[in-house]
Design a protein around this motif. Sequence first.
Motif, PDB file in Angstrom:
ATOM      1  N   ASP A  29      53.324  63.865  14.915  1.00 30.72           N
ATOM      2  CA  ASP A  29      53.279  64.476  16.241  1.00 30.72           C
ATOM      3  C   ASP A  29      52.899  65.951  16.175  1.00 30.72           C
ATOM      4  N   LEU A  30      53.355  66.626  15.131  1.00 27.07           N
ATOM      5  CA  LEU A  30      53.046  68.046  14.968  1.00 27.07           C
ATOM      6  C   LEU A  30      52.755  68.324  13.503  1.00 27.07           C
ATOM      7  N   TYR A  31      51.607  68.952  13.243  1.00 27.64           N
ATOM      8  CA  TYR A  31      51.229  69.340  11.882  1.00 27.64           C
ATOM      9  C   TYR A  31      51.170  70.860  11.853  1.00 27.64           C
ATOM     10  N   GLN A  32      51.920  71.461  10.925  1.00 27.13           N
ATOM     11  CA  GLN A  32      52.117  72.898  10.940  1.00 27.13           C
ATOM     12  C   GLN A  32      51.585  73.581   9.676  1.00 27.13           C
ATOM     13  N   ALA A  33      50.916  74.703   9.871  1.00 23.29           N
ATOM     14  CA  ALA A  33      50.510  75.547   8.760  1.00 23.29           C
ATOM     15  C   ALA A  33      51.749  76.289   8.277  1.00 23.29           C
ATOM     16  N   HIS A  34      52.218  75.937   7.094  1.00 22.49           N
ATOM     17  CA  HIS A  34      53.534  76.374   6.622  1.00 22.49           C
ATOM     18  C   HIS A  34      53.607  77.877   6.362  1.00 22.49           C
ATOM     19  N   ARG A  35      52.484  78.510   6.083  1.00 21.02           N
ATOM     20  CA  ARG A  35      52.351  79.955   5.997  1.00 21.02           C
ATOM     21  C   ARG A  35      50.898  80.293   6.321  1.00 21.02           C
ATOM     22  N   PHE A  36      50.602  81.560   6.496  1.00 19.20           N
ATOM     23  CA  PHE A  36      49.228  81.999   6.721  1.00 19.20           C
ATOM     24  C   PHE A  36      48.512  82.076   5.377  1.00 19.20           C
ATOM     25  N   ASP A  37      47.279  81.597   5.334  1.00 17.69           N
ATOM     26  CA  ASP A  37      46.520  81.579   4.086  1.00 17.69           C
ATOM     27  C   ASP A  37      45.479  82.698   4.103  1.00 17.69           C
ATOM     28  N   HIS A  38      45.696  83.720   3.283  1.00 12.87           N
ATOM     29  CA  HIS A  38      44.769  84.843   3.207  1.00 12.87           C
ATOM     30  C   HIS A  38      43.504  84.492   2.423  1.00 12.87           C
ATOM     31  N   GLU A  39      43.489  83.336   1.751  1.00  8.38           N
ATOM     32  CA  GLU A  39      42.365  82.967   0.889  1.00  8.38           C
ATOM     33  C   GLU A  39      41.297  82.151   1.612  1.00  8.38           C
ATOM     34  N   THR A  40      41.648  81.572   2.751  1.00  6.19           N
ATOM     35  CA  THR A  40      40.751  80.644   3.435  1.00  6.19           C
ATOM     36  C   THR A  40      40.360  81.201   4.796  1.00  6.19           C
ATOM     37  N   PRO A  41      39.099  81.145   5.171  1.00  3.88           N
ATOM     38  CA  PRO A  41      38.711  81.583   6.514  1.00  3.88           C
ATOM     39  C   PRO A  41      39.501  80.827   7.573  1.00  3.88           C
ATOM     40  N   LEU A  42      40.010  81.553   8.546  1.00  2.74           N
ATOM     41  CA  LEU A  42      40.818  80.927   9.581  1.00  2.74           C
ATOM     42  C   LEU A  42      40.023  79.880  10.349  1.00  2.74           C
ATOM     43  N   GLU A  43      38.724  80.113  10.500  1.00  2.89           N
ATOM     44  CA  GLU A  43      37.866  79.138  11.186  1.00  2.89           C
ATOM     45  C   GLU A  43      37.879  77.795  10.465  1.00  2.89           C
ATOM     46  N   GLU A  44      37.858  77.822   9.133  1.00  2.18           N
ATOM     47  CA  GLU A  44      37.878  76.584   8.346  1.00  2.18           C
ATOM     48  C   GLU A  44      39.185  75.828   8.566  1.00  2.18           C
ATOM     49  N   THR A  45      40.283  76.549   8.524  1.00  5.16           N
ATOM     50  CA  THR A  45      41.593  75.932   8.731  1.00  5.16           C
ATOM     51  C   THR A  45      41.692  75.296  10.111  1.00  5.16           C
ATOM     52  N   LEU A  46      41.319  76.048  11.138  1.00  4.04           N
ATOM     53  CA  LEU A  46      41.455  75.552  12.505  1.00  4.04           C
ATOM     54  C   LEU A  46      40.505  74.395  12.776  1.00  4.04           C
ATOM     55  N   LYS A  47      39.308  74.443  12.213  1.00  4.72           N
ATOM     56  CA  LYS A  47      38.367  73.329  12.394  1.00  4.72           C
ATOM     57  C   LYS A  47      38.906  72.069  11.734  1.00  4.72           C
ATOM     58  N   THR A  48      39.526  72.202  10.569  1.00  7.53           N
ATOM     59  CA  THR A  48      40.082  71.028   9.890  1.00  7.53           C
ATOM     60  C   THR A  48      41.230  70.434  10.695  1.00  7.53           C
ATOM     61  N   PHE A  49      42.115  71.290  11.198  1.00  8.82           N
ATOM     62  CA  PHE A  49      43.199  70.801  12.051  1.00  8.82           C
ATOM     63  C   PHE A  49      42.633  70.091  13.285  1.00  8.82           C
ATOM     64  N   ASP A  50      41.631  70.699  13.898  1.00  3.44           N
ATOM     65  CA  ASP A  50      41.026  70.110  15.091  1.00  3.44           C
ATOM     66  C   ASP A  50      40.419  68.748  14.783  1.00  3.44           C
ATOM     67  N   ASP A  51      39.792  68.615  13.620  1.00  8.20           N
ATOM     68  CA  ASP A  51      39.226  67.323  13.218  1.00  8.20           C
ATOM     69  C   ASP A  51      40.314  66.263  13.099  1.00  8.20           C
ATOM     70  N   LEU A  52      41.479  66.663  12.552  1.00  2.37           N
ATOM     71  CA  LEU A  52      42.573  65.705  12.401  1.00  2.37           C
ATOM     72  C   LEU A  52      43.110  65.255  13.758  1.00  2.37           C
ATOM     73  N   VAL A  53      43.092  66.165  14.723  1.00  3.21           N
ATOM     74  CA  VAL A  53      43.485  65.790  16.083  1.00  3.21           C
ATOM     75  C   VAL A  53      42.488  64.781  16.638  1.00  3.21           C
ATOM     76  N   ARG A  54      41.205  65.059  16.451  1.00  2.00           N
ATOM     77  CA  ARG A  54      40.169  64.143  16.954  1.00  2.00           C
ATOM     78  C   ARG A  54      40.273  62.766  16.293  1.00  2.00           C
ATOM     79  N   GLN A  55      40.702  62.731  15.042  1.00  2.00           N
ATOM     80  CA  GLN A  55      40.835  61.470  14.312  1.00  2.00           C
ATOM     81  C   GLN A  55      42.120  60.718  14.667  1.00  2.00           C
ATOM     82  N   GLY A  56      43.006  61.341  15.425  1.00  2.02           N
ATOM     83  CA  GLY A  56      44.250  60.695  15.822  1.00  2.02           C
ATOM     84  C   GLY A  56      45.345  60.729  14.771  1.00  2.02           C
ATOM     85  N   LYS A  57      45.137  61.489  13.700  1.00  3.87           N
ATOM     86  CA  LYS A  57      46.145  61.579  12.649  1.00  3.87           C
ATOM     87  C   LYS A  57      47.204  62.635  12.963  1.00  3.87           C
ATOM     88  N   VAL A  58      46.868  63.536  13.854  1.00  2.00           N
ATOM     89  CA  VAL A  58      47.739  64.635  14.264  1.00  2.00           C
ATOM     90  C   VAL A  58      47.623  64.764  15.778  1.00  2.00           C
TER      91      VAL A  58
END
Length: 333
Positions: free
Chosen positions: A116-145
Amino acid sequence: MEFRHLGRSGLMVSEISYGNWLTHGSQVEEDAAKQCVQAALDEGITTFDTADVYAGTKAEAVLGRALKGIPRDSLEIFTKVYWPTGKGPNNRGLSRKHITESIHGSLRRLQTDYVDLYQAHRFDHETPLEETLKTFDDLVRQGKVLYIGVSEWTAGQIAEALKIADEMGFDRIVSSQPQYSMLWRVIESEVVPLSEREGIGQIVWSPIAQGVLTGKYLPGQAPPEGSRATDSAGGSGMIARFMNDDVLARVQELKPIAADLGLSMAQLAVAWVLQNPNVASAIVGASRPEQVHDNVKAAGVKLDSEVMRRIDEAIAPIVERDPAKTASPPRRP
């Protein structure tokens, strides 16, 4: 049990949620863990919080087995991703690779098709925030989150994520999971005001300050045998910040306030965080079913302004309010 919306989303969560951070798969045997989960269900708790890193992935597996057979649509299952789950350089953080592999592992261990809820457990300074948010958004579109949240992010980090999500058309963050208690109020000056404006709800952890707010730790005395403060496996490190005589003496001054209300100290502590209208749910853990039965009695308790004033008067000098205490690990060298 009473229920609240998670931020401005349509998702309802139980005011008290059950978390298995320092218990399942490590501190307590599986039978005891299952008894605690059953106690939570019996008390009307529907919201369960875990993470892939807890007990080296074992906590998710224990929770999955404990919830097996419970109608999925009657539960809200939350988990998280960020911390290392393996030895490789890609077994951590919020890259597309680690998030994708981690959600599949979490779903398998939790024995569910989605969380029901997938959470970024901490902020990742190593990864572009756009990459993280796009991946989360994809998981929502796939119905996994179904919904996206964060844990221990600063107001600035949350604001930047919201800006990117709005510009790119991604699903927005609906929740924040910070540490919050009478003693630890670092979210109040920045995270909460931003969250109120942006429709984000808090799911708070450690509302009893790792057990310190139960009043069982006494100034000048050794911690009770078997308590979290004596747990070398991890509990003692987290509670250490509160284990000094000044804090413990001030906490003792809360006992008459709880007694006047007919509440246990733990119930008073949980009820206190639930007075904040931005808090959707308070996470409680347990090593014994009776702890669950005790803590849930805080649901629906209303503390008037005089009680809140007495609490502040008793503990004001020891309250941590510095928003800089909300911090993720720094960029790796």
